[in-house]
Motif scaffolding. Structure first.
Motif: not given
Length: 329
Positions: A204-222
């Motif tokens: 389970l990957h979680i990545e936070v962008t601190d730029d103007a978009s300010d979003r949290l991206s989450v995804w799964l990888r085998h």
């Protein structure tokens, strides 16, 4: 006769009485007689006598020359009985806790117990251990099993210092995910402790962008193939209230970590599903469809576990089914 057996006979008799007295069966005297006969014979220990010939003579008053091989009378009425039972349990009898089924290919009734009667509240073989994380991120706990036959989801490369990633994990981990094993350890890609089959390891990957978009991206990888699980990626606006973030975590879990979710679909498509996963899928499909074919598929899968082979019940409670499969192994 043990008290347990006496209680079971009482429940079967009560379940039969409810069906026979129902509006669904009110106009079907023959089918009421058919059902009453096969259930009472099975309860008397005479299931081996439930053949087309016997039923033709005792229920339909055919003479001794009756040949079920050439006369489809019993088979036709058995099909009608199965359909009417499905209709009863889908509507009028939807709250029945013990359901009577006549499997395809035979006339011996089986009983589907929808109560968790054998669930031991004291023993907790499925409870997961809360795994300590960074002090800046809340503990990520789960009620799911950690057995090797389920997909194992490990959190990797989450930004420990980010409070919003921690809130997402906390919300994700407070739900019950019986279909997968959630591992909250912050693990590096190399050298982490693997649990179970390598083919069922997911990240389970979680990545936070601190730029103007300010979003949290989450995804799964085998893990083994390094492939992203299709349709698992979610992008979340983290400027919203934390309850919105928690709602997104619940949505992510329901679309990815459940029996009909993307992880199970990924495993199915690539032939990675374990016997337990296939059993859970068949059982879940029966709960949705309530058909004879789905019932038979689920029962065949459940009876592959040694502890369930002699049971006449179909277990529909997923936590109990996982527990019994663990005990069988």
């Amino acid at each position: 006769m043990t008290n347990t057996a006496r209680i079971e006979q009482t429940r079967v008799a009560e379940a039969l009485r409810h069906v026979l007295a129902s509006r669904t069966f009110a106009r079907s005297e023959r089918l009421r007689s058919f059902l009453k006969f096969v259930v009472e014979m099975e309860q008397l220990g005479l299931a081996h006598q439930l053949k087309g010939y016997t039923i033709g003579i005792d229920v339909f008053s055919r003479d001794e020359g009756f040949d079920p091989g050439t006369d489809p009378l019993v088979r036709v009425h058995a099909g009608k009985l199965r359909k009417l039972l499905n209709q009863f349990y889908a509507d009028e009898g939807r709250n029945e806790t013990l359901r009577i089924r006549i499997p395809l290919g035979g006339y011996v009734p089986v009983y589907e117990d929808t109560l968790d009667t054998n669930w031991d509240k004291e023993a907790q073989p499925l409870s997961a251990v809360a795994i300590p994380m960074s002090s800046s991120m809340p503990a990520f706990t789960s009620h799911s099993t950690t057995i090797a036959d389920l997909p194992n989801i490990t959190v990797v490369n989450a930004q420990r210092s980010d409070r919003r990633a921690g809130i997402f994990l906390q919300a994700l981990g407070t739900e019950s995910h019986w279909a997968v094993a959630l591992n909250g350890r912050q693990a590096e890609r190399q050298g982490r402790d693997q649990t179970g089959s390598a083919a069922l390891q997911f990240e389970l990957h979680i990545e936070v962008t601190d730029d103007a978009s300010d979003r949290l991206s989450v995804w799964l990888r085998h893990t083994a193939s390094n492939m992203e699980v299709p349709s698992s990626r979610m992008s979340i606006d983290i400027t919203e209230d934390n309850l919105v973030l928690a709602m997104a975590a619940n949505q992510f879990a329901s679309t990815n970590l459940t029996i009909p979710g993307h992880v199970y679909r990924f495993c199915n498509k690539r032939g990675l599903s374990s016997g337990l996963m296939l059993c859970l899928e068949a059982t879940y499909r029966y709960k949705l469809e309530q058909t004879d074919d789905a019932f038979q598929q689920a029962r065949r899968h459940q009876q592959r576990w040694s502890g369930m082979r002699a049971s006449k019940e179909l277990i529909t409670e997923i936590p109990r089914l996982i527990t019994l499969s663990c005990m069988a192994n």
